[in-house]
Scaffold this motif. Structure first.
Motif, PDB file in Angstrom:
ATOM      1  N   GLU A 132     -15.459  -4.725  -5.498  1.00 32.78           N
ATOM      2  CA  GLU A 132     -15.160  -4.125  -3.961  1.00 32.78           C
ATOM      3  C   GLU A 132     -16.616  -3.741  -3.527  1.00 32.78           C
ATOM      4  O   GLU A 132     -17.261  -3.071  -4.047  1.00 32.78           O
ATOM      5  CB  GLU A 132     -14.361  -2.936  -4.239  1.00 32.78           C
ATOM      6  N   CYS A 136      -0.241  -5.481  -8.768  1.00 37.50           N
ATOM      7  CA  CYS A 136      -0.287  -5.330  -7.357  1.00 37.50           C
ATOM      8  C   CYS A 136      -1.810  -5.150  -6.990  1.00 37.50           C
ATOM      9  O   CYS A 136      -2.323  -5.872  -5.938  1.00 37.50           O
ATOM     10  CB  CYS A 136       0.406  -4.005  -7.028  1.00 37.50           C
ATOM     11  N   ILE A 137      -2.573  -4.508  -7.799  1.00 41.27           N
ATOM     12  CA  ILE A 137      -4.023  -4.356  -7.520  1.00 41.27           C
ATOM     13  C   ILE A 137      -4.649  -5.534  -7.696  1.00 41.27           C
ATOM     14  O   ILE A 137      -5.811  -5.814  -7.009  1.00 41.27           O
ATOM     15  CB  ILE A 137      -4.797  -3.225  -8.596  1.00 41.27           C
ATOM     16  N   LYS A 156       0.611  -1.282   0.096  1.00 40.63           N
ATOM     17  CA  LYS A 156      -0.040   0.162   0.165  1.00 40.63           C
ATOM     18  C   LYS A 156       0.693   1.295  -0.059  1.00 40.63           C
ATOM     19  O   LYS A 156       0.673   2.054  -0.722  1.00 40.63           O
ATOM     20  CB  LYS A 156      -1.143   0.032   1.110  1.00 40.63           C
ATOM     21  N   GLN A 192      -8.517  -4.579 -15.096  1.00 34.86           N
ATOM     22  CA  GLN A 192      -8.414  -4.581 -13.654  1.00 34.86           C
ATOM     23  C   GLN A 192      -9.213  -3.670 -12.869  1.00 34.86           C
ATOM     24  O   GLN A 192      -9.776  -3.964 -11.656  1.00 34.86           O
ATOM     25  CB  GLN A 192      -6.948  -4.384 -13.511  1.00 34.86           C
ATOM     26  N   LEU A 193      -9.396  -2.310 -13.432  1.00 36.41           N
ATOM     27  CA  LEU A 193     -10.162  -1.378 -12.737  1.00 36.41           C
ATOM     28  C   LEU A 193     -11.826  -1.683 -12.768  1.00 36.41           C
ATOM     29  O   LEU A 193     -12.531  -1.537 -11.632  1.00 36.41           O
ATOM     30  CB  LEU A 193     -10.113  -0.029 -13.588  1.00 36.41           C
ATOM     31  N   ALA A 248     -12.328   3.902  -8.669  1.00 39.18           N
ATOM     32  CA  ALA A 248     -12.162   3.024  -9.693  1.00 39.18           C
ATOM     33  C   ALA A 248     -13.061   3.726 -10.962  1.00 39.18           C
ATOM     34  O   ALA A 248     -12.737   3.865 -12.085  1.00 39.18           O
ATOM     35  CB  ALA A 248     -12.695   1.769  -9.583  1.00 39.18           C
ATOM     36  N   SER A 263       2.536   1.890  -3.393  1.00 38.97           N
ATOM     37  CA  SER A 263       1.346   2.098  -4.307  1.00 38.97           C
ATOM     38  C   SER A 263       1.452   3.888  -4.046  1.00 38.97           C
ATOM     39  O   SER A 263       1.169   4.590  -5.009  1.00 38.97           O
ATOM     40  CB  SER A 263       0.169   1.420  -4.304  1.00 38.97           C
ATOM     41  N   ARG A 279      -5.858  -1.587  -2.233  1.00 36.67           N
ATOM     42  CA  ARG A 279      -5.858  -1.335  -3.771  1.00 36.67           C
ATOM     43  C   ARG A 279      -5.976   0.124  -4.203  1.00 36.67           C
ATOM     44  O   ARG A 279      -5.597   0.514  -5.111  1.00 36.67           O
ATOM     45  CB  ARG A 279      -6.888  -2.068  -4.292  1.00 36.67           C
ATOM     46  N   GLY A 336      -3.043   2.478  -5.615  1.00 40.49           N
ATOM     47  CA  GLY A 336      -2.960   1.964  -6.912  1.00 40.49           C
ATOM     48  C   GLY A 336      -3.810   2.457  -8.011  1.00 40.49           C
ATOM     49  O   GLY A 336      -3.544   2.824  -9.124  1.00 40.49           O
ATOM     50  N   ILE A 337      -5.156   2.220  -7.578  1.00 37.38           N
ATOM     51  CA  ILE A 337      -6.264   2.537  -8.383  1.00 37.38           C
ATOM     52  C   ILE A 337      -6.254   4.151  -8.936  1.00 37.38           C
ATOM     53  O   ILE A 337      -6.363   4.295  -9.962  1.00 37.38           O
ATOM     54  CB  ILE A 337      -7.550   2.383  -7.793  1.00 37.38           C
ATOM     55  N   CYS A 349     -12.278  -4.002 -10.084  1.00 34.98           N
ATOM     56  CA  CYS A 349     -12.449  -3.381  -8.665  1.00 34.98           C
ATOM     57  C   CYS A 349     -13.790  -2.675  -8.481  1.00 34.98           C
ATOM     58  O   CYS A 349     -14.577  -2.596  -7.452  1.00 34.98           O
ATOM     59  CB  CYS A 349     -11.593  -2.175  -8.425  1.00 34.98           C
TER      60      CYS A 349
END
Length: 483
Positions: free
Chosen positions: A325, A279-280, A247, A317-318, A334, A250, A288, A291-292, A321
């Motif tokens: 999430e 990493c995300i 974390k 990946q986004l 995101a 990032s 996360r 990084g987002i 999320c």
């Protein structure tokens, strides 16, 4: 016995009611050193428990006595006295100010030069807790001459001392560019950068945090952090077993990326975007979040940087999320990042649209359970993407589901694309899209009506008239079926 009892929360209220504060105070001046030390330790444990007990230490005039003894006594007493100051100062700016007002900072700074590492560590803890509250208290710590000695502390061999010294430098740096510059001027950056690969996870957390707090303030400070050659070594921290190392790494990359396209490009060139995306994918929840946000900042700078995020498979990946999430603030981040990626060109918008992200954003925007921030960011992202999107299969479902304020943008995109694409015009009829457009009720002379007219002008008048009659009959049929 009181010191031992104070380690258990269930005993605190009983001890407080018994008036132990007033009983412990004279013991700080006892002729037996171990009694002095244990009395200080008991006071520290009580003050550590809550702000009422910490305030009782201040009101009982115990602080001046501690400060006086701190300079005079042996190392065991110094550690115990510094613990009391830390326990009082951690609760609030007002209690920390009381420590400053009684002259403790100068004495604590002298303790940073003590031969015993335990005394240094106890003093650093106290200084860090005072500095973390606000810029004024942080400045008081700086003015007392603490920063150069804290930089020396991070060079000591003891890991515990390194950790807390890095934490204190982080707490000083976070409040303002001027305070961060003080830390930089003392030469902290080079020493912190060297510890990025230290095997101790807790030390890495603090080092990365301190570098982040410096880099966040300005382009110049971020560049100084980058010049300490943290790339590409910092990227290895994104694969660390410790979640908070991930974390904080990032966060550091995010704080650098947000400033300029040049700094973001440097991160891209070092492989930072791909590393953050991996990493995300390997973590959940708040780990996360930085990084987002980093991906959003990189994409916001330019078309090329947004394309770098797309090429590195950032959009899927986004999207994961956004869907997976449970926390609204992570979904909102995101949504914002996806909007920054999709807002540049039709190619960027299509890259977002093909992941089926738009319907998810629409449902989040329209959901009564979504937070206000999530609704705002989802709406903004939808508009950003729609205004560039020419990929009609992704837009067509919006003709049926979107509220009027979103529908306007969707119809607007069809009115831009259909006049120039004969295949799209045919598909728009066979899919039922043109019929749906005839059902839309628009104010005469409005922008929406102009868009509808532009679409209708792409087709022979008899087709539009026929579909309009069908749409009218459908609407009438629905009306007649309504109870």
């Amino acid at each position: 016995m009181v010191a031992e009892l104070a380690t258990r929360p269930q005993n605190i209220e009983t001890l407080q009611n018994a008036g132990v504060m007033s009983l412990l105070r004279p013991l700080l001046l006892d002729v037996v050193p171990t009694i002095q030390q244990t009395a200080a330790l008991a006071l520290g444990r009580l003050a550590n428990y809550n702000d009422d007990l910490a305030e009782a230490v201040v009101k009982g005039d115990i602080l001046p006595q501690l400060v006086y003894s701190l300079a005079e006594q042996n190392r065991f007493y110094k550690k115990a006295a510094a613990f009391v100051l830390r326990a009082v100062g951690k609760h609030s700016p007002q209690l920390a100010q009381a420590i400053v007002d009684c002259g403790a900072l100068d004495t604590l700074v002298i303790c940073l030069e003590d031969f015993d590492p335990g005394v240094k560590e106890a003093a650093v803890w106290a200084l860090g807790y005072i500095a973390r509250h606000n810029a004024e208290l942080s400045q008081a710590v700086v003015d007392a001459g603490a920063v150069p000695l804290l930089v020396l502390c991070i060079q000591e061999p003891e890991i515990a001392l390194k950790r807390i010294a890095a934490s204190a430098l982080s707490d000083i740096s976070k409040h303002s560019p001027e305070l961060a510059q003080t830390v930089v001027d003392a030469g902290a950056i080079a020493h912190l950068a060297q510890m990025i690969l230290n095997p101790d996870a807790k030390l890495k957390r603090q080092v990365l945090s301190a570098l982040s707090q410096v880099a966040k303030h300005s382009v110049d400070l971020a560049e100084m952090v980058v010049e300490a050659e943290i790339f590409p070594v910092v990227l290895t921290c994104l694969k660390d077993k410790d979640e908070y190392v991930k974390k904080n790494a990032s966060t550091l990359i995010r704080e650098i990326a947000k400033h300029t396209p040049e700094l973001s490009q440097l991160i891209v060139n070092a492989g930072g975007v791909a590393a953050v995306i991996d990493c995300i994918g390997s973590c959940k929840g708040n780990i996360r979040l930085p990084g987002i946000m980093m991906l959003g900042y990189v994409a916001a700078h330019s078309e090329n940087l947004a394309m770098a995020v797309i090429i590195s498979k950032g959009v899927p990946q986004l999207s994961v999320c956004l869907s997976e999430e449970p926390e609204d603030h992570i979904k909102a981040a995101a949504a914002w990042a996806l909007g920054q990626i999709g807002r540049h060109t039709p190619e960027h918008a299509r890259a977002v649209a093909v992941t089926n992200t738009l319907p998810v954003l629409l449902s989040l925007y329209m959901s009564a359970e979504s937070s206000e921030d999530l609704q705002v960011k989802s709406k903004k992202a939808i508009k950003n993407i729609l205004q560039k999107c020419t990929y009609l299969p992704a837009l067509e479902p919006f003709l049926y589901d979107a509220p009027p304020n979103i529908l306007k943008h969707v119809v607007g995109q069809f009115s831009k694309v259909l006049p120039h694409d004969s295949k799209a015009r045919r598909l728009f009829v066979t899919s039922g899209g043109l019929k749906k457009v005839q059902e839309i009720k628009a104010e005469p002379g409005s922008l929406l009506q102009e868009y509808i007219n532009s679409i209708n002008n792409c087709y022979p008048e008899e087709i539009v008239s026929k579909l309009s009659r069908v749409a009218s009959l459908c609407t009438f049929g629905k009306f007649m079926r309504t109870p």
